[in-house]
Enzyme design. Structure first.
Site, PDB file in Angstrom:
ATOM      1  CD  GLN A 197      -2.786  -1.490   0.308  1.00 35.19           C
ATOM      2  OE1 GLN A 197      -3.591  -0.580   0.084  1.00 35.19           O
ATOM      3  NE2 GLN A 197      -2.804  -2.624  -0.380  1.00 35.19           N
ATOM      4  N   GLY A 238     -11.599   2.900   4.400  1.00 37.09           N
ATOM      5  CA  GLY A 238     -10.718   2.005   3.658  1.00 37.09           C
ATOM      6  C   GLY A 238      -9.856   2.734   2.636  1.00 37.09           C
ATOM      7  CG  HIS A 239      -7.324   0.242   0.270  1.00 38.50           C
ATOM      8  ND1 HIS A 239      -6.421  -0.703  -0.125  1.00 38.50           N
ATOM      9  CD2 HIS A 239      -8.545  -0.357   0.202  1.00 38.50           C
ATOM     10  CE1 HIS A 239      -7.057  -1.805  -0.423  1.00 38.50           C
ATOM     11  NE2 HIS A 239      -8.337  -1.630  -0.228  1.00 38.50           N
ATOM     12  CG  ASN A 240      -7.200   3.531  -3.404  1.00 38.59           C
ATOM     13  OD1 ASN A 240      -6.642   2.568  -2.884  1.00 38.59           O
ATOM     14  ND2 ASN A 240      -6.587   4.347  -4.235  1.00 38.59           N
TER      15      ASN A 240
END
Lengths: 349, 349, 349
Positions: A197, A238-240
């Site tokens: 990540q 969460g990511h993005n």
């Protein structure tokens, strides 16, 4: 504890009381959070409906005529008056001294703006830059190359991982983790392999982030939180994920990877959003709802899976009447069977 | 930002492009997390269905013939190629220097393997042993007699309470708490009395544990997390829970005491499991579901209370049609009543 | 690992075995958490029903006659005997040395009672007072003017913000944040403005607070947690919430602002409560439930929105039979239509 009568406040603010000027005010709160003894404020007649629900003892409002369900304090500029009233009731809040605490570990290649306060046992890594007058309280961690804007406030024991960016005037509460790795794995040969990540988190100006909330860094690119958005405690982002401006995200919400919120979205407590969906401007998600597809602008959804608010109310009214419906169906079956057997008998005759 | 055309990547990896070699790749991600501009990978034709859903711009896959819905980069060993591609797009990640930071407090009776890094303000208590090359970042706490394997990575501000065991190559994110007391009380004489929690937590190899996740120590014996299991942020794992190998536990899940997961179980975000149940190998629990009884192997359950996935879908389709069902029942009652009164009139005649 | 036969324990405690005295006991647990090999205890014959469900291998109970489903160890005072048995099986737990660790930063104007232990890298601010024999473990933060009672225990990395009050014998687990700002904003001129949160949190005696739990300070006045209440991990408690005595709040519960719990309330895991409601003495909320209105005393509610437990069970049994109900309604419609057309034909005749 500070107290004022409503008449005293009116005198201080140059306003006019409609109703009982002897009403005693002991504090100040938002119109929905207010309790008896509080004064609140109403900036916009659009929100007059809240007047009927609020538990406040009085309301600061504009000078336009309105029905006085509870005592009003009418002023020229309600929000300015509200800010002055806050100062009346707010004890001077604790603010750490300016400067770097002797026990803080600040890398020689970090840059601190004027008036910055770095509390005991903080760690500020190489390449980090902290804007003027920002407070970093005890035990917080500011990672490599982190940027924090001016007039920010990090409460004790915040973690900002490497490369993340925090705008001006943002407030981050204790235990929050900004920039933890997104949850991404590739399955192969019978096991999960970590997908690095390598993105970051970019947080706008005037954002507030609650205690023990976690915001994951993007796989690549950035997880983004827009200006003015307020996030409560124990929220997972969460990511993005991309969140617009002036959103409200109540405690324990979870937002899965790559989902996008436009501006002025409100998510009720414990709601969950699947990944890769989009919530339109001004949409509202009810508490504990599970949102499985995109939501159009200005739409309220609720339930699991989330459905339009009106449908949810109708459906749940019916659900509570299911036992009766089964009973009615059973009776219908008996009545129909009885008529059928009568008809058969008649035909036999 | 690093970019490559698909043709350039093929040349670097010794692969072959099926489709548009000029496709620009800017990053890399798992097949479900990928966004446009990403390349992803498909190790196994079992997962070909994901090809239709992925948002990736290209896919690394084996050389077996398959329908090219999107550009493919065919190679001999997809996972090896994927790992090489990750290195192309990954900026060099920050890694603390080897050695003990001067501000860290490491007990004289703790043992550190070669190449270990202990960050500023960490505390490592008596009897703790930390394996070779493991990184413990700033402000983390490693309790009495804790064992951590080789090549582990603890991000800033992790807590590992006394007597817990962490396997090799495990990654623990900021704010996670391993070994907090289980929630056990005995009610007597009008109040709750604490039952001492004297077990520990044993975590296998290659486990990842998310930010601010909590894993309680066992009452006696051990709470166990199996090799290769990946746990997201803000998850709660109760005392005496036993989790198998290669499970996926998404954010904000809660697992009550003494429940067991076999291997390859997946729990969707915000799912909750009651205590003392068992989830079979390969079972899947949908997001936000409430699991109240054991789940057989290879079964998907969803909803509250959780039910088989197929039943849930049918039931929820019907639930949304409840208003019409009540309407139909009302009409039936009227039609039957009308026929009944007609029959009565005929009999009277 | 310590083991005892039941007969050996009986000899140590001056009790009598009903059943197999050779039963091997390896640990001790509450009646609902117990696993095979554990001994548990039953203080009150009201709870005899648990005897049928417990997985314990033996039960300490009073000398009154009861049916022995599993081996009993009868004693004069079951709870006292239980406490003695706990000591048999509990390894001596780690307890930090008395005194202030050299790396702790304790303000000159803080007051520490006799026998207090302040661990490495703790920060204790000006005006804080910590009662006799209280333990504050590594990396914890005790803010300005905080009061902590006698015999308390703060595990590593706890945060207590300024002005909060913690009673005697309270236990606070790692990562918990006490006194974070409540989530209160006033909307004006297109954006949210922070409402200062100038109250505090007041926690009673004998309270336990789980890892990474967050308890917000009041807007004004106090958020309150009553004596003897036990709170699990990752719980969110909003500003101005008032919780009575001897409540049980399981992991990941969320309680919105200004809601009140009377005494002996139990909230199941992941339950959510809206703001400004009141839960009566002894009420119980099922796991994952969403409580939208006040709950009378001694009432159990469950579901979303929460409904009485009996109604929930009936309704959910019916929900799973909805597919059949639709089928039955369709058949009824066909049968009624068939009869109607026959009647019509008869009338035409």
């Amino acid at each position: 504890m500070v107290t004022r009568t409503l008449a005293e406040l009116a005198a201080e603010l140059g306003g006019e009381v409609i109703g009982d000027g002897s009403t005693v005010i002991r504090g100040v709160a938002g119109i929905r959070e207010a309790l008896p003894g509080d004064i609140t404020f109403l900036a916009n007649s659009r929100y007059d409906a809240y007047l009927e629900e609020t538990r406040a003892s009085a309301v600061i409002c504009s000078r336009e005529p309105r029905q006085a369900i509870l005592p009003l304090l009418q002023v020229d500029n309600p929000y300015l008056a509200f800010q002055r009233v806050v100062k009346v009731f707010r004890p001077e809040q604790y603010r750490p001294a300016v400067g770097v605490s002797p026990s803080a570990i600040v890398d020689g290649e970090a840059e601190l703006g004027p008036g910055v306060s770095i509390g005991p046992n903080c760690v500020v890594e190489r390449g980090a830059r902290i804007g003027a007058r920002t407070v970093v309280m005890a035990g917080s961690y500011v990672g490599v190359n982190v940027l924090i804007g001016e007039d920010g406030y990090l409460f004790p024991r915040v973690t900002i991982r490497e490369e993340c960016v925090i705008g001006a005037r943002s407030i981050i509460h204790s235990g929050a983790v900004i920039g933890s790795d997104g949850f991404g794995f590739a399955f192969d040969t019978g096991r999960y392999h970590k997908v690095p990540q390598v993105g970051n988190v970019v947080i706008g100006d005037d954002v507030e982030i609650g205690a023990n909330t976690t915001i994951d860094r993007a796989t690549t690119d950035s997880t983004r939180i827009g200006d003015g958005t307020k996030i409560d405690n124990l929220v997972q982002i969460g990511h993005n994920v991309v969140i617009g401006r002036h959103c409200i995200i109540v405690a324990q919400v979870g937002i899965s990877g790559s989902t996008e919120l436009e501006d002025f979205v409100t998510l009720g407590g414990q709601a969950g959003l699947v990944g890769h969906i989009r919530l339109g401007t001004g949409s509202i998600v009810g508490a504990q709802s599970g949102v499985t597809k995109s939501v159009p602008a200005s739409t309220t959804v609720i339930g699991f899976p989330a459905m339009p608010h009106g449908l949810f109310r109708r459906v749940h009214a019916y659900i509570q009447r299911l036992p009766q419906l089964f009973q009615r169906t059973k009776q219908l079956e008996e009545r129909v069977a009885s008529m059928e057997s009568r008809t058969e008998r008649e035909e036999v005759r």
